[in-house]
Design a protein around this motif. Structure first.
Motif, PDB file in Angstrom:
ATOM      1  N   ALA A  10      36.512  44.874  34.544  1.00 19.33           N
ATOM      2  CA  ALA A  10      37.706  44.036  34.575  1.00 19.33           C
ATOM      3  C   ALA A  10      38.914  44.813  35.103  1.00 19.33           C
ATOM      4  O   ALA A  10      39.667  44.315  35.951  1.00 19.33           O
ATOM      5  N   LEU A  11      39.088  46.028  34.629  1.00 18.04           N
ATOM      6  CA  LEU A  11      40.219  46.849  35.072  1.00 18.04           C
ATOM      7  C   LEU A  11      40.100  47.207  36.553  1.00 18.04           C
ATOM      8  O   LEU A  11      41.103  47.241  37.275  1.00 18.04           O
ATOM      9  N   ALA A  12      38.885  47.478  37.008  1.00 20.93           N
ATOM     10  CA  ALA A  12      38.671  47.808  38.425  1.00 20.93           C
ATOM     11  C   ALA A  12      39.001  46.611  39.309  1.00 20.93           C
ATOM     12  O   ALA A  12      39.592  46.763  40.391  1.00 20.93           O
ATOM     13  N   ILE A  13      38.641  45.411  38.866  1.00 20.39           N
ATOM     14  CA  ILE A  13      38.960  44.197  39.625  1.00 20.39           C
ATOM     15  C   ILE A  13      40.465  43.983  39.663  1.00 20.39           C
ATOM     16  O   ILE A  13      41.050  43.681  40.717  1.00 20.39           O
ATOM     17  N   LYS A  14      41.122  44.125  38.511  1.00 23.16           N
ATOM     18  CA  LYS A  14      42.575  43.932  38.442  1.00 23.16           C
ATOM     19  C   LYS A  14      43.307  44.927  39.336  1.00 23.16           C
ATOM     20  O   LYS A  14      44.323  44.597  39.955  1.00 23.16           O
ATOM     21  N   LYS A  15      42.769  46.137  39.421  1.00 23.93           N
ATOM     22  CA  LYS A  15      43.410  47.179  40.222  1.00 23.93           C
ATOM     23  C   LYS A  15      43.393  46.833  41.709  1.00 23.93           C
ATOM     24  O   LYS A  15      44.338  47.155  42.438  1.00 23.93           O
ATOM     25  N   ALA A  16      42.326  46.172  42.149  1.00 25.05           N
ATOM     26  CA  ALA A  16      42.159  45.904  43.583  1.00 25.05           C
ATOM     27  C   ALA A  16      42.591  44.501  44.000  1.00 25.05           C
ATOM     28  O   ALA A  16      42.780  44.244  45.190  1.00 25.05           O
ATOM     29  N   HIS A  17      42.735  43.587  43.030  1.00 26.15           N
ATOM     30  CA  HIS A  17      43.015  42.190  43.376  1.00 26.15           C
ATOM     31  C   HIS A  17      44.115  41.619  42.489  1.00 26.15           C
ATOM     32  O   HIS A  17      43.885  41.309  41.312  1.00 26.15           O
ATOM     33  N   GLU A  18      45.299  41.450  43.053  1.00 27.31           N
ATOM     34  CA  GLU A  18      46.386  40.845  42.288  1.00 27.31           C
ATOM     35  C   GLU A  18      46.228  39.333  42.182  1.00 27.31           C
ATOM     36  O   GLU A  18      46.861  38.693  41.332  1.00 27.31           O
ATOM     37  N   ASP A  19      45.379  38.768  43.051  1.00 24.19           N
ATOM     38  CA  ASP A  19      45.223  37.316  43.096  1.00 24.19           C
ATOM     39  C   ASP A  19      44.042  36.824  42.260  1.00 24.19           C
ATOM     40  O   ASP A  19      43.597  35.682  42.404  1.00 24.19           O
ATOM     41  N   VAL A  20      43.497  37.671  41.379  1.00 25.61           N
ATOM     42  CA  VAL A  20      42.360  37.298  40.543  1.00 25.61           C
ATOM     43  C   VAL A  20      42.812  37.169  39.094  1.00 25.61           C
ATOM     44  O   VAL A  20      43.514  38.039  38.572  1.00 25.61           O
TER      45      VAL A  20
END
Length: 367
Positions: A18-28
């Protein structure tokens, strides 16, 4: 419109994804669900997820991607539940289980045809557990295996990889059976061997009045570290990778038979070759690559047994803001250089610590 991702299971792995996704995608938008209310609340408080759900149905009903981050048996149960829910059209479902064939087959048999299932296995971990230990760089430079079935469109695979790009992992595509054999060989089977060795020594603990456990430190304790892993987790893994592991156990009997014959015949040349071959292969393994078994970052210090020495070590490290995960005085030191072992959470922390402590003590790195 923002993409919505449901993370089911908010432990170390799910939280780190979850943290890795948040780090790379502000639109998620990441919506989390966990049967443990404390983990769920903690995930929200730590901003690991954007929203929480009180049920699996609430978490997944509008999700574009569903990530199941639970043990293998629970994953199969969640797939059963998903098969009875109305999911978003063209949703992608993936998991993080360390066995793949049983899960991939289960998903194929249970999920509707408009759902794309792509098996996943991020090959990294930590000595810590729970969402509070989650970190976005947990999978950095680690292998992240994906096991798409034939017929899975390349666009779906690309979409999943793009979503997970913040993990900075090395993605590898394998067939489910190929994955299970590979991971069985370099992860599952070593855990079986470690547990077997510990149980064998334990059964001889008080043999002839000797307290074996007192001397089973040093190298023995190090090579059997993985025997301290979760019994529940390994029960489920072994049952799900049964065929592969039974074959390997039979093969090991033959391998032990080889060295037994060399010893029985007192064949020094063959014994030498046996250990030389093992040494050559082991020495040729990549030092900095991250494999299926989590690495341990240890530093051995050659210190005198005197008052204040441990305080001196920890104070010097603290002054440089270097955290340690464990520190232990070693009594049985056969094949180990140094009397004090200090463990760190990463290779970079260990290397920084060596620079600091080399000024005061003679240090040795354990590879």
């Amino acid at each position: 419109m923002k993409k919505e991702v449901a993370v089911v299971g908010l432990g170390l792995i799910g939280g780190s994804i979850a943290l890795a996704i948040k780090k790379a995608h502000e639109d998620v938008v990441i919506k989390g669900f966990d049967v443990n209310d404390n983990q769920l609340e903690l995930a929200k408080a730590l901003r690991v997820v954007d929203e929480t759900a009180s049920s699996l149905e609430e978490a997944v009903k509008t999700a574009d991607v569903i990530i199941i981050s639970t043990p293998v048996v629970q994953t199969e149960m969640i797939l059963d539940q998903l098969s009875e829910l109305v999911l978003k059209k063209e949703v992608i479902v993936t998991d993080v289980g360390s066995t793949k064939h049983s899960i991939v087959e289960h998903a194929k048999n249970r999920l509707p045809t408009n759902v794309t299932f792509i098996g996943g296995h991020p090959m990294a971990g930590s000595h810590k557990t729970g969402v509070s230990a989650a970190k976005p760089h947990l999978f950095e430079n680690a292998f992240y295996i994906l096991t798409p079935e034939k017929g899975v469109g390349g666009d779906k695979l690309t979409e999943l990889k793009d979503l997970l790009k913040g993990a900075k992992a090395t993605f590898v595509e394998l067939g489910a059976e190929e994955h299970d054999y590979l991971v069985g060989l370099i992860s599952h089977f070593p855990h079986v061997l470690a547990a077997s060795l510990v149980n064998y020594v334990s059964s001889n603990n008080q043999n002839e009045g000797l307290n074996v456990a007192r001397f089973a430190a040093g190298g023995f304790r190090d090579i059997t570290r993985i025997a301290s892993a979760s019994p529940v987790m390994w029960r489920d893994i072994l049952l799900r990778n049964k065929r592969v592991l039974l074959e390997m156990i039979d093969d090991l009997k033959e391998e032990l038979g080889r060295i037994r014959t060399h010893i029985e015949c007192e064949d020094g040349d063959e014994i030498y070759s046996y250990f030389a071959d093992a040494k050559d292969f082991r020495d040729g393994l990549p030092v900095r690559s991250r494999g299926a078994i989590p690495a341990f970052y240890d530093l051995f210090l050659d210190v005198e047994d005197e008052p204040g020495v441990i305080a001196a070590v920890t104070q010097n490290l603290a002054s440089e803001d270097i955290s340690i995960t464990n520190i232990r005085i070693i009594e049985t030191r056969e094949d180990i250089m140094g009397v004090l072992r200090v463990s760190f959470r990463s290779e970079s922390d260990r290397d920084r610590a060596k620079l600091v402590l080399d000024t005061y003590f003679k240090t040795y790195i354990d590879d």
